[in-house]
Design an enzyme around this catalytic site. Structure first.
Site, PDB file in Angstrom:
ATOM      1  N   HIS A  98     -13.824  75.650  35.627  1.00  0.00           N
ATOM      2  CA  HIS A  98     -13.456  74.251  35.865  1.00  0.00           C
ATOM      3  C   HIS A  98     -14.462  73.615  36.827  1.00  0.00           C
ATOM      4  O   HIS A  98     -14.824  74.226  37.835  1.00  0.00           O
ATOM      5  CB  HIS A  98     -12.045  74.205  36.469  1.00  0.00           C
ATOM      6  CG  HIS A  98     -11.548  72.821  36.647  1.00  0.00           C
ATOM      7  ND1 HIS A  98     -11.048  72.068  35.608  1.00  0.00           N
ATOM      8  CD2 HIS A  98     -11.515  72.026  37.752  1.00  0.00           C
ATOM      9  CE1 HIS A  98     -10.712  70.875  36.065  1.00  0.00           C
ATOM     10  NE2 HIS A  98     -10.990  70.818  37.353  1.00  0.00           N
ATOM     11  N   SER A 133     -22.885  75.210  26.842  1.00  0.00           N
ATOM     12  CA  SER A 133     -23.919  75.803  27.706  1.00  0.00           C
ATOM     13  C   SER A 133     -23.398  77.050  28.420  1.00  0.00           C
ATOM     14  O   SER A 133     -24.135  78.029  28.573  1.00  0.00           O
ATOM     15  CB  SER A 133     -24.469  74.773  28.698  1.00  0.00           C
ATOM     16  OG  SER A 133     -23.495  74.399  29.641  1.00  0.00           O
TER      17      SER A 133
HETATM   18  C1  GRF Z   1     -17.773  72.717  31.936  1.00  0.00           C
HETATM   19  O1  GRF Z   1     -18.022  71.705  32.856  1.00  0.00           O
HETATM   20  C2  GRF Z   1     -16.564  73.509  32.307  1.00  0.00           C
HETATM   21  O2  GRF Z   1     -16.375  73.594  33.684  1.00  0.00           O
HETATM   22  C3  GRF Z   1     -15.456  72.696  31.678  1.00  0.00           C
HETATM   23  O3  GRF Z   1     -15.999  72.256  30.453  1.00  0.00           O
HETATM   24  C4  GRF Z   1     -17.408  72.140  30.582  1.00  0.00           C
HETATM   25  C5  GRF Z   1     -18.048  72.891  29.463  1.00  0.00           C
HETATM   26  O4  GRF Z   1     -19.445  72.702  29.453  1.00  0.00           O
HETATM   27  N1  GRF Z   1     -14.253  73.469  31.505  1.00  0.00           N
HETATM   28  P1  GRF Z   1     -20.338  73.467  28.390  1.00  0.00           P
HETATM   29  O5  GRF Z   1     -19.791  73.116  27.017  1.00  0.00           O
HETATM   30  O6  GRF Z   1     -20.237  74.929  28.686  1.00  0.00           O
HETATM   31  O7  GRF Z   1     -21.724  72.934  28.591  1.00  0.00           O
END
Ligand code: GRF
Length: 200
Positions: A116, A17
């Protein structure tokens, strides 16, 4: 003279996302940012379908062992030649040797950014949002930071918290955090591009 576009590569292992938000913006601003490519280590990752929907190809580099995997990734990157790598849920720790390839000797940082789902230094590592929720924290958080040799220890570029709502489910807490992630990562990308690829 017109500035050259900032060249970025996005790495993602999961749903993608964040990658989608970044890639959509990059596509709309191709005069100032060049999305060299999106890379995943996971052939099942949701990011692949997301990118296909917006017409962005995803390069899959599966893992054998870390050394070989990083060599394979570096070989892709030698074609792409990005200025910056944006990690968006990339589930691999990059070795010091890999980081070195993206070292900016003038600024003293590696040109790699991560997002993060907690207010670091709270809850570094895996499942941060879940652990934060389970710990009954009064707030969740999001941090965008430079990558260094540690796990989620690099210089913080942006950080925000959001209050936990009494009685809310983990899904609600998590999705509010994700909405914040999308807004914050995009802000950092915009700033990077505005500064022509230099972070001060
Ligand atoms: C997010 O929560 C980011 O903070 C962490 O991994 C997740 C990735 O989510 N590092 P997405 O795949 O971008 O939905």
């Amino acid at each position: 003279m017109k500035a050259l576009p900032t060249k970025i590569a996005i790495f993602a292992s999961g749903s993608g996302s964040n990658a989608e938000v970044l890639a959509k913006w990059a596509k709309l601003h191709a005069d100032s940012v060049n999305l060299c490519g999106v890379l995943t280590d996971n052939p099942q990752a949701g990011v692949i379908a997301r990118m296909n929907r917006i017409g962005v190809e995803v390069t899959i580099v599966t893992r054998k062992n870390r050394l070989q995997h990083e060599a394979d990734i570096l070989s892709v990157l030698s074609d792409w030649n990005p200025d910056w790598i944006l990690l968006a849920g990339f589930m691999r720790i990059l070795s010091p040797n890999f980081l070195q390839r993206f070292h900016d000797p003038v600024r003293g940082y590696y040109k790699i950014i991560n997002i993060h789902p907690s207010a670091l230094p709270d809850f570094p590592g895996l499942d941060a949002c879940r652990r934060c929720f389970d710990a009954q924290s009064s707030h969740g958080g999001v941090t965008v930071h430079l990558v260094d040799e540690g796990v989620d220890t690099g210089r913080i570029l942006a950080q925000e918290t959001y209050p936990r709502i009494d009685g809310e489910s983990f899904e609600s807490f998590f999705s509010r955090g994700q909405a914040l992630e999308h807004r914050m990562y995009l802000q950092v990308l915009k700033k990077l591009v505005h500064n022509q690829g230099v972070l001060t």
